[in-house]
Motif scaffolding. Structure first.
Motif, PDB file in Angstrom:
ATOM      1  N   UNK A   1       5.104   5.914  -1.878  1.00 25.36           N
ATOM      2  CA  UNK A   1       4.599   7.005  -1.245  1.00 25.36           C
ATOM      3  C   UNK A   1       3.909   6.510   0.244  1.00 25.36           C
TER       4      UNK A   1
ATOM      5  N   UNK B   1       6.495  15.439   6.033  1.00 23.12           N
ATOM      6  CA  UNK B   1       6.093  14.850   7.228  1.00 23.12           C
ATOM      7  C   UNK B   1       4.585  15.112   7.077  1.00 23.12           C
ATOM      8  N   UNK B   2       3.637  14.385   7.697  1.00 24.90           N
ATOM      9  CA  UNK B   2       2.274  14.140   6.973  1.00 24.90           C
ATOM     10  C   UNK B   2       1.645  15.591   7.545  1.00 24.90           C
TER      11      UNK B   2
ATOM     12  N   UNK C   1      -2.467   7.675  -7.705  1.00 22.49           N
ATOM     13  CA  UNK C   1      -1.468   7.864  -6.881  1.00 22.49           C
ATOM     14  C   UNK C   1      -1.594   9.091  -6.079  1.00 22.49           C
TER      15      UNK C   1
ATOM     16  N   UNK D   1       2.936  14.287  -0.254  1.00 27.28           N
ATOM     17  CA  UNK D   1       3.088  12.898   0.380  1.00 27.28           C
ATOM     18  C   UNK D   1       3.955  11.997  -0.492  1.00 27.28           C
ATOM     19  N   UNK D   2       4.018  12.228  -1.744  1.00 32.74           N
ATOM     20  CA  UNK D   2       4.920  11.610  -2.651  1.00 32.74           C
ATOM     21  C   UNK D   2       6.431  11.988  -2.099  1.00 32.74           C
TER      22      UNK D   2
ATOM     23  N   UNK E   1       7.874  13.213  11.662  1.00 34.98           N
ATOM     24  CA  UNK E   1       6.844  12.179  11.712  1.00 34.98           C
ATOM     25  C   UNK E   1       6.786  11.313  12.881  1.00 34.98           C
TER      26      UNK E   1
ATOM     27  N   UNK F   1      -4.988   1.730   5.482  1.00 37.29           N
ATOM     28  CA  UNK F   1      -4.939   1.001   4.169  1.00 37.29           C
ATOM     29  C   UNK F   1      -3.453   1.509   3.484  1.00 37.29           C
TER      30      UNK F   1
ATOM     31  N   UNK G   1      -7.167   9.781  -1.699  1.00 37.40           N
ATOM     32  CA  UNK G   1      -7.201  10.072  -0.320  1.00 37.40           C
ATOM     33  C   UNK G   1      -7.025  11.523  -0.276  1.00 37.40           C
TER      34      UNK G   1
ATOM     35  N   UNK H   1       8.111  -6.410  -6.918  1.00 40.88           N
ATOM     36  CA  UNK H   1       7.724  -5.229  -6.544  1.00 40.88           C
ATOM     37  C   UNK H   1       8.549  -4.717  -5.281  1.00 40.88           C
TER      38      UNK H   1
ATOM     39  N   UNK I   1      -3.728  11.120   9.356  1.00 43.08           N
ATOM     40  CA  UNK I   1      -2.918  10.145   9.129  1.00 43.08           C
ATOM     41  C   UNK I   1      -3.375   8.668   8.971  1.00 43.08           C
TER      42      UNK I   1
ATOM     43  N   UNK J   1      -0.870  -3.176   2.616  1.00 42.85           N
ATOM     44  CA  UNK J   1      -1.751  -4.180   3.290  1.00 42.85           C
ATOM     45  C   UNK J   1      -2.348  -5.422   2.477  1.00 42.85           C
TER      46      UNK J   1
ATOM     47  N   UNK K   1      -5.230   0.117  -5.668  1.00 40.29           N
ATOM     48  CA  UNK K   1      -4.071  -0.147  -4.763  1.00 40.29           C
ATOM     49  C   UNK K   1      -4.737  -0.637  -3.590  1.00 40.29           C
ATOM     50  N   UNK K   2      -5.992  -0.934  -3.387  1.00 36.03           N
ATOM     51  CA  UNK K   2      -6.392  -1.623  -2.295  1.00 36.03           C
ATOM     52  C   UNK K   2      -6.053  -3.033  -2.158  1.00 36.03           C
ATOM     53  N   UNK K   3      -6.173  -3.814  -1.003  1.00 37.23           N
ATOM     54  CA  UNK K   3      -6.175  -5.165  -0.984  1.00 37.23           C
ATOM     55  C   UNK K   3      -7.208  -5.995  -1.706  1.00 37.23           C
TER      56      UNK K   3
ATOM     57  N   UNK L   1      -7.634  10.673   3.556  1.00 36.84           N
ATOM     58  CA  UNK L   1      -6.730  10.795   4.564  1.00 36.84           C
ATOM     59  C   UNK L   1      -6.503  12.003   4.959  1.00 36.84           C
TER      60      UNK L   1
ATOM     61  N   UNK M   1      -0.978   1.369   0.578  1.00 32.35           N
ATOM     62  CA  UNK M   1      -1.096   0.798  -0.599  1.00 32.35           C
ATOM     63  C   UNK M   1       0.463   0.359  -1.159  1.00 32.35           C
ATOM     64  N   UNK M   2       0.684  -0.355  -2.011  1.00 29.88           N
ATOM     65  CA  UNK M   2       1.749  -0.976  -2.581  1.00 29.88           C
ATOM     66  C   UNK M   2       2.659  -0.244  -3.267  1.00 29.88           C
ATOM     67  N   UNK M   3       2.795   1.139  -3.139  1.00 33.05           N
ATOM     68  CA  UNK M   3       3.350   2.124  -3.476  1.00 33.05           C
ATOM     69  C   UNK M   3       4.372   3.070  -2.694  1.00 33.05           C
TER      70      UNK M   3
END
Ligand code: HEM
Ligand code: HEM
Lengths: 477, 337
Positions: free
Chosen positions: B77, A426-427, A347, A421-422, B230, B71, A351, B209, B113, B85, A274-276, B110, B73-75
């Motif tokens: 969450x 809040x973080x 997913x 997170x999903x 947040x 980073x 992380x 997407x 944050x 990114x 999922x990274x660029x 992570x 991600x294209x998801x």
């Protein structure tokens, strides 16, 4: 073989009487000294590196333990990882390789002088590296290549000398066939030399994401093409030797070897799902992560089938239980790794602390246990000095229970982190929910650390002593 | 010499060596070269300043990347952190010297944050200084290390010095806290971390997407308390008490408890700075949330503030927010202020 005597088991009802290391093997004092020195350095770095790890673990619970820049989390974390990689495990594995390669080639090591030079270079690299990391000098915080190149060059040079040394030993062997262990061991050295060169040479890796492509390749090959083939090669020697029976299937070992080389090389980028970085590289990495089922099943199946029916021998040995645990963890973490690479599970787990659990089950449960098994299997036979059985048992159980107490809570906590997170909480929720799991990690880590102190003591007990050494010398003469 | 791997070491190790080089070329070296050639900063982005570059160095040397990703991600969450990114986001990050390689800012864990958009989320230097000096002075639950060595404690700071006010329990027993050059550089770097728009038209696949991501986002439940946690709690605190002299309390605040919520809505949409509330001048800066939060979200967070910590003020609807947002008159006044 000594039968357990009734008298002694009454004295020590809690421990199973273990068999004594049977025969003394004849090795030249030169090689005993060199190999033992590698092991002593390795044991030192284990204690140092995990003291740091333990301290880092405590900081998750008490972030305010100290406010000294040299001891801060961001500086010490790479100290921990690099010390256990390049200090503890690398030197421990090489110690055993320096025995296995000459032994299976039926000749002396090509050059002891080169061997000593490698040892000095590698330790210089780790010492200078640790100091510079603590001073805040690192190589762009690229994981596992945090040592700047002038520092890591010492290590790389030491590795090249060892590879040359081992190659010459194999090339001049007194047997026709190259035993499978030597395939793995020398291949690991050659692959790692290439890997380190690719990781540090400039030109193709420059700005932004192009650097990340190399990092994905490097950080995975570091574990996949150095530690994994190296300990597998050692196990292909020690397991049959200690069980006194040949390996179940030689050709499975060969199959695992080639698939390891091709599949593992392709999967580095599963660290950047999922990274660029280009999507196709990620997909290749995921596909080959599934392919890894082949070498892993071939390898562990082979080892377990070699052990079949010998469980009693294993229980009565103090080195074989380490090898059994190592083999089982090899299977578990590899299948787990394949799961982590799937986009759907990545997913949840990427992380999070799940990754940390995975790292420790693999580097500790798998690689470290196999190295310990080899050390306990070899050194008493070389020096004639055995460690106290109780202490070996304590090392084994503390380390095993410790790593389970460390990693199971982190797997649970890591999964909850991902789910939090999903769910869009809040973080800070994902930070506070981890506290109990981090406490468990500290508990498990403490057990592991104590077991390393015991290991250090055992290494001391196994050291070559002058009376036994002179005997060996007169035997050899 | 026979062609037998088991007997011919030159053949065996030759294949092992060259085979691995070949594989490394196709999976790592060539892709890296190719990515490098395509490397192009986004048109809207600006080069880093000298100070920001120094700050990035501090960021790397202190090992912040071990806990913070950059980073997205294209998801779904990851939406909180920004748009997905793209390679162009990192194109300006390059090798600082022959001694060190290009910094690894993407990160792999992570624990803290994601910082991709921290410059947007937290534009206040004061907040950053306090947070770096002791993260717990602004986020009680934080486990981030303190970085006191990036600050000096001085008895009588010169008039032009930036003095960081820290609540008593977290500060030194006497003297004032002044950021060093390193802290200033680091904060400049953090404040520079903002995504810029991608200019190129998205491909059909990307668009599809993005649409599905947006559709899912719309379905997401809007919860004022979560939005507050947040976006607001790092300054105004989760108990609504603020930080004395720096960030005002929300509990009992005159704007928050006023019958007419227009000012409240405006502050959230457009931000605020240098206002004196009940005789106290606040050092902090509040950023505008008009772009990052929808009308529904703004309404939800405002209602959370209006009904928590003992506050009991009339609530607002998304339509009220939309009215303020669309009211050109008000916007103009805001711009003049
Ligand atoms: C007393 C035993 C140990 C403790 C308490 C410990 C603790 C830690 C901690 C706290 C971290 C940082 C985790 C984070 O950033 O969230 C870490 C990372 C790591 N440790 Fe250990 N460790 C121990 C032993 C070992 C050993 C023996 C090895 C290798 C043989 C090892 C390999 C690693 C690796 C590879 C990482 C990086 C993980 C990643 O980034 O995925 N650790 N350890
Ligand atoms: C000098 C290096 C570091 C810098 C510049 C830095 C910067 C930041 C910033 C700007 C935030 C606020 C993010 C937000 O509100 O969205 C933050 C939060 C956080 N950081 Fe760091 N960080 C650093 C090192 C670390 C390290 C090493 C850890 C892990 C041990 C860590 C753990 C956290 C956590 C848990 C939070 C969330 C709670 C809080 O806001 O304090 N940070 N950090």
């Amino acid at each position: 073989m000594n039968k357990p005597s009734a008298v002694r088991s009454v004295e020590r009802p809690l421990t199973v009487e273990k068999a004594k290391a049977e025969e003394r093997i004849e090795t030249s004092p030169n090689s005993v000294r060199l190999i033992f020195s590698f092991i002593a350095c390795s044991a030192f770095w284990l204690v140092f590196g995990t003291l740091v790890g333990e301290y880092l673990g405590l900081k998750f619970v008490w972030p305010e333990l100290d406010t000294i820049s040299w001891l801060s989390f961001g500086r010490l974390r790479p100290v921990h990882t690099n010390v256990v990689f390049w200090g503890f495990l690398s030197q421990g594995m090489l110690a055993l390789a320096l025995y296995v390669v000459p032994r299976t080639s039926q000749r002396e090591l090509f050059s002891y002088r080169l061997g000593w030079t490698s040892l000095v270079l590698m330790n210089l690299s780790v010492v200078i590296g640790v100091i510079s990391l603590m001073a805040g000098i690192n190589n762009g915080a690229q994981e596992y290549r945090e040592f700047v190149w002038p520092v890591f060059a010492f290590f790389a040079f030491g590795l090249m000398l060892i590879a040359y040394n081992l190659y010459k030993t194999i090339a001049d062997r007194n047997v026709k066939e190259i035993y499978i262990s030597n395939w793995y061991i020398l291949a690991a050295c050659l692959w790692t030399i290439i890997l380190v060169l690719v990781a540090y040479l400039p030109g193709y890796q420059q700005d932004g994401i192009s650097q990340t492509v190399i990092q994905g390749y490097y950080m995975h090959q570091g574990v996949g093409q150095w530690f994994t083939p190296m300990v597998l090669g050692l196990t292909y020697y020690f397991l049959p030797k200690l069980l006194n029976r040949p390996i179940y299937s030689y050709s499975l070992g060969v199959l695992a070897f080639w698939t390891q080389m091709v599949f593992y090389t392709m999967i580095g980028s599963h660290h950047f799902v999922f990274s660029p970085i280009p999507w196709w590289i990620q997909t290749v990495a995921i596909v080959f992560s599934v392919g890894m089922i082949v070498p892993v099943t071939a390898g562990t199946g082979n080892f377990l089938l070699t052990m079949r029916g010998k469980w009693r021998t294993i229980a009565r040995s103090y080195s074989l239980p380490f090898i059994l645990v190592g083999v089982i963890f090899y299977a578990i973490v590899s299948y787990q790794g394949t799961l982590e690479a799937f986009r759907s599970l990545n997913k949840v787990w990427h992380f999070t602390n799940y990754t940390i659990a995975h790292s420790h089950m693999s580097m500790y449960g798998f690689v470290s246990f196999l190295v310990w098994g080899g050390i306990y299997g070899l050194i008493p036979r070389m020096t004639g000095n055995e460690p106290p059985q109780f202490a070996v048992g304590a090392h084994f159980w503390l380390a095993l229970i410790g790593v389970l107490v460390y990693s199971i809570p982190l797997m649970i906590g890591g999964t909850l982190q991902g789910l939090s997170w999903i769910a869009g909480e809040s973080f800070i929720e994902s930070v506070t929910l981890m506290t109990p799991y981090w406490v468990w990690r500290a508990v498990g880590g403490t057990m592991m650390f104590i077991s390393h102190l015991i290991f250090g003591y055992n290494v001391w007990k196994m050291r070559p002593t002058t009376d036994k050494m002179t005997k060996a010398e007169s035997v050899n003469a | 010499m026979k062609l037998n791997f088991h007997k011919n070491h030159k053949l065996l190790f030759g294949v092992v060596f060259w085979g691995f080089i070949f594989l490394s070329l196709i999976i790592a070296v060539f892709p890296a070269l190719w990515v490098q050639q395509e490397n192009e900063p986004l048109p809207a982005s600006e080069p880093m300043t000298e100070l920001e570059r120094k700050g990035m160095k501090v960021f790397i040397n202190e090992g912040c990347v071990y806990c913070h990703t950059q980073q997205v991600r294209p998801i779904t969450m990851d939406e909180n952190w920004g748009r997905p990114s793209a390679p162009g986001d990192y194109a300006r990050i390059n090798r600082p010297s022959v001694w060190r390689q290009t910094p690894a800012v993407l990160g792999s864990e992570r624990t803290g944050p994601d910082l991709t958009n921290i410059g947007k989320r937290q534009p206040s230097s004061v907040w950053h200084y306090m947070h770096l000096y002791n993260p717990r002075s602004v986020v009680k639950e934080s486990i981030m290390p303190s970085y006191p060595w990036l600050f000096q404690v001085v008895e009588n700071p010169p008039k032009d010095a930036t003095v960081v006010s820290i609540p008593g329990e977290y500060g030194p027993s006497n003297g004032k806290i002044v950021p060093t050059k390193k802290a200033k550089a680091l904060v400049a770097y953090l404040k520079s971390l903002k995504q810029v728009p991608m200019d190129a038209k998205p491909t059909a696949a990307q668009q599809a997407k993005a649409d599905s991501v947006a559709a899912q986002a719309a379905k997401k439940k809007i919860n004022g308390a979560t939005i507050y946690a947040n976006n607001c709690a790092s300054c105004h605190q989760s108990d609504g008490q603020g930080v004395q002299g720096v960030f005002p309390a929300m509990a009992g605040d005159p704007v928050v408890t006023a019958e007419d919520a227009t000012d409240h809505i405006r502050v959230v949409l457009y931000g605020l700075q240098g206002k004196t509330i009940a005789g106290t001048e606040y050092q902090g800066i509040m950023q505008p949330f008009g772009e990052s939060l929808s009308d529904e979200e703004v309404a939800a967070v405002i209602n959370h503030e209006r009904t928590s910590w003992g506050n009991d003020a009339p609530t607002v609807t998304p339509e009220d927010v939309a009215k303020v947002r669309n009211n050109d008159e008000l916007n103009k006044i805001q711009a003049e202020e």
